[in-house]
Design a protein around this motif. Sequence first.
Motif, PDB file in Angstrom:
ATOM      1  N   MET A  49      -6.295  -7.146  -0.980  1.00 53.53           N
ATOM      2  CA  MET A  49      -4.964  -7.202  -1.597  1.00 53.53           C
ATOM      3  C   MET A  49      -4.318  -5.819  -1.599  1.00 53.53           C
ATOM      4  O   MET A  49      -3.191  -5.634  -1.162  1.00 53.53           O
ATOM      5  CB  MET A  49      -5.123  -7.724  -3.035  1.00 53.53           C
ATOM      6  N   ASP A  50      -5.089  -4.844  -2.144  1.00 54.93           N
ATOM      7  CA  ASP A  50      -4.568  -3.484  -2.179  1.00 54.93           C
ATOM      8  C   ASP A  50      -4.219  -2.970  -0.794  1.00 54.93           C
ATOM      9  O   ASP A  50      -3.219  -2.281  -0.607  1.00 54.93           O
ATOM     10  CB  ASP A  50      -5.595  -2.539  -2.828  1.00 54.93           C
ATOM     11  N   ALA A  51      -5.056  -3.355   0.156  1.00 58.01           N
ATOM     12  CA  ALA A  51      -4.837  -2.885   1.521  1.00 58.01           C
ATOM     13  C   ALA A  51      -3.490  -3.366   2.043  1.00 58.01           C
ATOM     14  O   ALA A  51      -2.758  -2.619   2.684  1.00 58.01           O
ATOM     15  CB  ALA A  51      -5.969  -3.389   2.420  1.00 58.01           C
ATOM     16  N   ILE A  52      -3.161  -4.614   1.732  1.00 55.35           N
ATOM     17  CA  ILE A  52      -1.878  -5.170   2.189  1.00 55.35           C
ATOM     18  C   ILE A  52      -0.723  -4.426   1.536  1.00 55.35           C
ATOM     19  O   ILE A  52       0.215  -3.988   2.193  1.00 55.35           O
ATOM     20  CB  ILE A  52      -1.790  -6.672   1.837  1.00 55.35           C
ATOM     21  N   ILE A  53      -0.837  -4.265   0.183  1.00 51.66           N
ATOM     22  CA  ILE A  53       0.264  -3.615  -0.533  1.00 51.66           C
ATOM     23  C   ILE A  53       0.451  -2.181  -0.066  1.00 51.66           C
ATOM     24  O   ILE A  53       1.577  -1.719   0.128  1.00 51.66           O
ATOM     25  CB  ILE A  53       0.000  -3.648  -2.054  1.00 51.66           C
ATOM     26  N   SER A  54      -0.657  -1.493   0.162  1.00 52.41           N
ATOM     27  CA  SER A  54      -0.531  -0.073   0.500  1.00 52.41           C
ATOM     28  C   SER A  54       0.063   0.143   1.897  1.00 52.41           C
ATOM     29  O   SER A  54       0.470   1.240   2.232  1.00 52.41           O
ATOM     30  CB  SER A  54      -1.889   0.634   0.381  1.00 52.41           C
ATOM     31  N   GLN A  55       0.114  -0.934   2.688  1.00 47.00           N
ATOM     32  CA  GLN A  55       0.805  -0.807   3.971  1.00 47.00           C
ATOM     33  C   GLN A  55       2.301  -0.612   3.781  1.00 47.00           C
ATOM     34  O   GLN A  55       2.974  -0.012   4.601  1.00 47.00           O
ATOM     35  CB  GLN A  55       0.597  -2.081   4.811  1.00 47.00           C
ATOM     36  N   TYR A  56       2.787  -1.159   2.674  1.00 39.78           N
ATOM     37  CA  TYR A  56       4.238  -1.133   2.465  1.00 39.78           C
ATOM     38  C   TYR A  56       4.679  -0.012   1.530  1.00 39.78           C
ATOM     39  O   TYR A  56       5.841   0.333   1.473  1.00 39.78           O
ATOM     40  CB  TYR A  56       4.714  -2.477   1.898  1.00 39.78           C
ATOM     41  N   ILE A  57       3.737   0.508   0.740  1.00 37.50           N
ATOM     42  CA  ILE A  57       4.117   1.545  -0.215  1.00 37.50           C
ATOM     43  C   ILE A  57       3.436   2.846   0.140  1.00 37.50           C
ATOM     44  O   ILE A  57       2.246   2.881   0.446  1.00 37.50           O
ATOM     45  CB  ILE A  57       3.716   1.134  -1.644  1.00 37.50           C
ATOM     46  N   ASP A  58       4.194   3.896   0.080  1.00 41.91           N
ATOM     47  CA  ASP A  58       3.695   5.236   0.317  1.00 41.91           C
ATOM     48  C   ASP A  58       2.551   5.546  -0.648  1.00 41.91           C
ATOM     49  O   ASP A  58       2.605   5.174  -1.821  1.00 41.91           O
ATOM     50  CB  ASP A  58       4.874   6.198   0.084  1.00 41.91           C
ATOM     51  N   ALA A  59       1.515   6.202  -0.175  1.00 38.50           N
ATOM     52  CA  ALA A  59       0.319   6.453  -0.984  1.00 38.50           C
ATOM     53  C   ALA A  59       0.658   7.145  -2.299  1.00 38.50           C
ATOM     54  O   ALA A  59       0.058   6.870  -3.344  1.00 38.50           O
ATOM     55  CB  ALA A  59      -0.675   7.300  -0.201  1.00 38.50           C
ATOM     56  N   TYR A  60       1.650   8.019  -2.228  1.00 38.12           N
ATOM     57  CA  TYR A  60       2.047   8.777  -3.413  1.00 38.12           C
ATOM     58  C   TYR A  60       2.615   7.851  -4.485  1.00 38.12           C
ATOM     59  O   TYR A  60       2.236   7.909  -5.650  1.00 38.12           O
ATOM     60  CB  TYR A  60       3.085   9.818  -2.992  1.00 38.12           C
ATOM     61  N   TYR A  61       3.513   6.957  -4.082  1.00 34.36           N
ATOM     62  CA  TYR A  61       4.098   6.020  -5.045  1.00 34.36           C
ATOM     63  C   TYR A  61       3.062   5.002  -5.519  1.00 34.36           C
ATOM     64  O   TYR A  61       3.082   4.548  -6.654  1.00 34.36           O
ATOM     65  CB  TYR A  61       5.299   5.304  -4.429  1.00 34.36           C
ATOM     66  N   PHE A  62       2.177   4.662  -4.609  1.00 39.05           N
ATOM     67  CA  PHE A  62       1.097   3.737  -4.931  1.00 39.05           C
ATOM     68  C   PHE A  62       0.298   4.262  -6.123  1.00 39.05           C
ATOM     69  O   PHE A  62       0.011   3.557  -7.084  1.00 39.05           O
ATOM     70  CB  PHE A  62       0.199   3.619  -3.692  1.00 39.05           C
ATOM     71  N   ARG A  63      -0.024   5.540  -6.042  1.00 40.43           N
ATOM     72  CA  ARG A  63      -0.772   6.204  -7.094  1.00 40.43           C
ATOM     73  C   ARG A  63       0.025   6.181  -8.412  1.00 40.43           C
ATOM     74  O   ARG A  63      -0.499   5.857  -9.475  1.00 40.43           O
ATOM     75  CB  ARG A  63      -1.009   7.661  -6.673  1.00 40.43           C
TER      76      ARG A  63
END
Lengths: 254, 295
Positions: B1-15
């Motif tokens: 799940m996280d892998a899918i979301i992190s494709q669309y969101i920049d790692a910085y914002y993800f954090r």
Amino acid sequence: MSVLTLECISQEFGGLRALDSVYLSIEEKEIFGIIGPNGAGKTTLFNIITGIYVPTEGSLIFNGQRLNNVPAYEIAQMGIARTFQNIRLFNKLSVLDNVRTGSYGVSHSGFMAGMLGLPSSRREEKKILSNALQLLELVDLADKRYEYADNLSYGEQRRLEIARALALEPKLLLLDEPAAGMNSTEKEELMRLIRIIREQRQLSIILVEHDMNVVMNICERIAVLDYGRKIAQGTPEEIKNDDAVIQSYLGAGA
Amino acid sequence: MDAIISQYIDAYYFRILILIGINIILALGLNLTTGVTGQLSMGHAGFMSLGAYTSAILTVHFAVPFFAALLAGALVAALFGFLLGLPTLRLEGDYLAMVTIGFAEIVRVFFLNFEPGGKAVGFSGIPQVTTFTLVWILVIIVIYLNYKLLNSRTGRAMYAIRENEIAAEASGVNTTQLKVLAFTLGAFLGGLGGGLFAHYMFFIEPGNFGFMKSIELLNMVVLGGMGSIPGTILGSIILTIAPEMLRIVQDYRLLFYGALLVILMIFRPNGLLGDVRFYDIKKRFSRKEVKSCQS
Ligand SMILES: Nc1ncnc2c1ncn2[C@@H]1O[C@H](COP(=O)(O)OP(=O)(O)OP(=O)(O)O)[C@@H](O)[C@H]1O
Ligand SMILES: [Mg+2]
């Protein structure tokens, strides 16, 4: 049968004897008035009955149970509700939530049941809500139910306190100067309301009030306090003609 | 799940999104104690610390499954909340604040000297198993349960304690019992947030849970509006983003928080959303009778 009996109640604050050996007996379904000059000890008496103070001497018996040393919230759960001379509403809660909170002492769902929305809690909440709405109709505040309590006028706040107290489904209701700050139309309404409450809810009422018109009109019996002592008790007629009362409180013109 | 979301969101914002979620859980806990019930707690980071260390020690040293460790951390924090609450909730205002500060300090000093937690050096090697998905699922559950609680008789009574304790007692509310409950539930969420934090950061040290963290969490509740769920969420979002995005805020944290409170007191003493309740929003959309409280 008497609902509430006070036996030789005294209350001292430091050196001050705010109440001095007071005996009282409140009958079922009666409206009992307590009058007396400022500082006579009327509010102190309410504070003792509702467990805010533990009396220095004497005992209180409510429906056969002793109230001395029973915590305030348990006394409320046993069926004694009150209003406050200096209004004490939950100001930043809605009018509706003030009344719903009033029924806390007679509802039972635990926090888990509420949090998980269990059927038992949902059923109880429904009942609490419909009772509260009914009470708001009774005191004519239904259309203000989403207002904050502190947005209400003075008279409305006093009526809201009555509705909140009634939500506890009390057997005994203590009203501390409910007419204070009301105009004469509001006072008429209040008297009507108090009578309706007694008829509908079959409860006893103790009324502390300075407005003699209100007291003499709706009370069946009246006690007079002066400097913490009960100096007279009787029907409104008897009180009006009592020499001691006229001297200390009502004044020659009454 | 996280892998899918992190494709669309920049790692910085993800954090940042993950940290926002954790802070929402922490702040909603403090909101129960301080915002709703009115018991000023200035040591919420102490509960966070207990949850963080307990869960981390369990996963690292005892190979306890993550979920069990997370729950254990929250329960340990709740137990301390309960134990702290019992004797101190008879205290009022300033005294309670001082006791809670003292409590958090004791917790901090304890972990500074606690061998299994790495002492002052810090505790590293914690499995990084807190995911975006997990955090936000928990956020939604916590918001939902908070909402249900605050709209039940218990929740209303908690608000009533804040508003007028004598009148609450006169309505049959055992105020001591409910204050302890509010403290315990608040601490539970503090511990839960701490456990999530530890397993996201993978390295923790006692300094993460100092007085500044307690104040930061308190600010989230106050900024958004004491006792308001939407308010607390908004406060958490703003105060997570601000120091991350604005270097200057990061450097002058104390000054920033102080100024923020002063400005708030002048312009919106009830907080940004302090007088916005869920049912105000709901009312706009429906004429139907809605359940209400201040949440
Ligand atoms: N908590 C207290 N500590 C000290 N003295 C008190 C306390 N409560 C009441 N008193 C004193 O006891 C006396 C009776 O006060 P009480 O409030 O009962 O009078 P009251 O009959 O209700 O008067 P009013 O008509 O003005 O409301 C007063 O002299 C008051 O100052
Ligand atoms: Mg009085």
